[in-house]
Design a protein around this motif. Structure first.
Motif, short mmCIF file in Angstrom:
data_model
loop_
_atom_site.label_atom_id
_atom_site.label_comp_id
_atom_site.label_asym_id
_atom_site.label_seq_id
_atom_site.Cartn_x
_atom_site.Cartn_y
_atom_site.Cartn_z
N VAL A 133 18.33 3.85 69.98
CA VAL A 133 18.01 3.02 68.82
C VAL A 133 18.86 3.44 67.63
O VAL A 133 19.42 2.59 66.91
CB VAL A 133 16.51 3.12 68.48
N GLN A 134 18.96 4.73 67.43
CA GLN A 134 19.75 5.24 66.30
C GLN A 134 21.21 4.81 66.41
O GLN A 134 21.83 4.42 65.41
CB GLN A 134 19.65 6.76 66.25
N GLU A 135 21.77 4.87 67.62
CA GLU A 135 23.15 4.47 67.82
C GLU A 135 23.33 2.98 67.53
O GLU A 135 24.30 2.57 66.88
CB GLU A 135 23.59 4.79 69.24
N ARG A 136 22.38 2.16 68.02
CA ARG A 136 22.48 0.71 67.80
C ARG A 136 22.39 0.38 66.31
O ARG A 136 23.11 -0.49 65.80
CB ARG A 136 21.36 0.00 68.55
N LEU A 137 21.50 1.07 65.60
CA LEU A 137 21.29 0.78 64.18
C LEU A 137 22.35 1.40 63.28
O LEU A 137 22.36 1.15 62.07
CB LEU A 137 19.91 1.26 63.75
N SER A 138 23.24 2.19 63.86
CA SER A 138 24.26 2.84 63.04
C SER A 138 25.20 1.81 62.40
O SER A 138 25.86 2.11 61.40
CB SER A 138 25.07 3.83 63.89
N SER A 139 25.27 0.61 62.97
CA SER A 139 26.12 -0.44 62.41
C SER A 139 25.36 -1.35 61.45
O SER A 139 25.91 -2.33 60.95
CB SER A 139 26.74 -1.29 63.53
N VAL A 140 24.08 -1.02 61.22
CA VAL A 140 23.26 -1.78 60.27
C VAL A 140 23.12 -0.93 59.01
O VAL A 140 22.45 0.10 59.04
CB VAL A 140 21.88 -2.12 60.86
N LYS A 141 23.69 -1.37 57.92
CA LYS A 141 23.79 -0.51 56.75
C LYS A 141 22.45 -0.29 56.07
O LYS A 141 22.01 0.85 55.87
CB LYS A 141 24.81 -1.08 55.77
N ASN A 142 21.76 -1.37 55.67
CA ASN A 142 20.52 -1.26 54.90
C ASN A 142 19.40 -2.01 55.61
O ASN A 142 19.58 -3.14 56.05
CB ASN A 142 20.71 -1.84 53.50
N LYS A 143 18.23 -1.36 55.71
CA LYS A 143 17.09 -1.96 56.40
C LYS A 143 15.96 -2.17 55.39
O LYS A 143 15.64 -1.27 54.61
CB LYS A 143 16.58 -1.09 57.54
N ILE A 144 15.36 -3.37 55.43
CA ILE A 144 14.31 -3.75 54.49
C ILE A 144 13.08 -4.18 55.26
O ILE A 144 13.13 -5.12 56.04
CB ILE A 144 14.78 -4.91 53.58
N LEU A 145 11.97 -3.48 55.07
CA LEU A 145 10.70 -3.87 55.67
C LEU A 145 9.91 -4.71 54.68
O LEU A 145 9.67 -4.27 53.55
CB LEU A 145 9.88 -2.63 56.04
#
Length: 315
Positions: free
Chosen positions: A50-62
């Motif tokens: 999951v961490q590797e996949r999300l490494s290309s997602v800069k900012n996450k907003i919940l």
């Protein structure tokens, strides 16, 4: 796999399960306390993926709220659309409301289906720089009910985070169900492994909503989730014809403004109740471009600008 100890009670969920120490079978077990504390639980083997996949997602907003019916899905879609007005930015929406997915209809993609490739699931693009993923795209019919217990819902959330090929995103906006339970713990666990991530709290002005929203703020603070601020939705209704302004949900205890002050949080905006927004969401249209001079459009753009500034301050 869950590790089930010797002499375990019948239906023991195992020490590695998320239900360890919490299931009905755990009542009376001498290991209940240590299991529920997580001390025996092995690290999630998928966390690195999951961490590797999300490494290309800069900012996450919940987008969170302890209360249902306050407009989280609408706010999620409108914030994402507002962020995507900057054509230099790539934006994604992840809908983790497993039992009540709204984003396929709100984003005008109700009939779309997800395709798989060697890189994973491909999200549905509703614009040049705006993509969406939801369990709604995986159902045979839009009327199908998802009747799952917590662990299966958590597994679906993990699969979304691990297997969706977003490419490079500047912002991933996550639409969540109401409450502070399994889905929220799962998404916080996985997203926190790949910062920056922060929450927006959505409320309406009346006290019955604020009661639950206060619990959501407490939840965020207990799990060390930064909060960008509070959005008060449906603050007033402005008649499109006569322009008379009416408080449909009277703020008997001060509404979102007072809640923000009491919680030492920023009030990001007070969004008007505009029936044209509901119509746009039902039809899958972009209200921001359809009604560019609306006060609601200006409010959503202002919220988006503050989100951008927040993350710029984190870098």
């Amino acid at each position: 796999m869950s590790s089930v100890p010797e002499n375990a009670p019948e239906h023991c969920p195992g020490t590695n399960s998320e239900d360890a120490g919490k299931a009905s079978a755990c009542a009376g077990c001498p290991n209940q306390q240590i299991c529920s504390s997580g001390a025996t639980r092995a690290p999630d083997p998928d966390l690195d993926a999951v961490q590797e996949r999300l490494s290309s997602v800069k900012n996450k907003i919940l987008v969170l709220s302890g209360k249902g019916g306050v407009g989280k899905s609408t706010v999620t879609s409108m914030i994402a659309r507002a962020l995507a007005l900057d054509e230099s930015k790539e934006v994604g929406i992840l809908d983790i409301d497993i039992c009540g997915p709204s984003q396929p209809r709100v984003m005008g993609a109700l009939e779309e289906k997800v395709h798989s490739s060697g890189a994973g699931w491909s999200p549905i693009y509703v614009g040049e720089n705006l993509a969406v993923m939801s369990i709604g795209f995986l159902l045979n019919s839009k009327d199908d009910a998802v009747i799952w217990r917590g662990p299966k819902k958590n597994g679906m959330i993990k699969q979304f985070l691990r297997d969706v090929d977003w490419g490079t995103l500047d912002y991933l906006v996550v639409d969540t169900p109401p409450g502070t339970s399994d889905e929220h713990l799962s998404i916080v666990q996985y997203l926190s492994s790949s910062p920056p991530v922060a929450a927006i709290i959505v409320t309406t002005p009346q006290e019955v909503a604020l009661l639950d929203v206060r619990k959501e703020i407490t939840f965020c603070r207990k799990v060390n989730m930064p909060i960008i601020g509070i959005v008060e939705n449906m603050t007033t209704f402005v008649c499109p014809k006569c322009k008379t302004e009416t408080a449909i949900f009277p703020p008997t205890t001060g509404g979102g403004k007072q809640l923000a002050a009491d919680s030492n949080l920023q009030l990001l905006g007070q969004l008007p109740l505009d029936p044209r927004i509901a119509r746009s969401c039902d039809n899958g249209e972009n209200f921001l471009t359809e009604e560019p001079t609306s006060p609601a459009t200006a409010s959503y753009k202002s919220v988006a600008d503050q989100i951008v500034k927040f993350f710029e301050g984190q870098s």
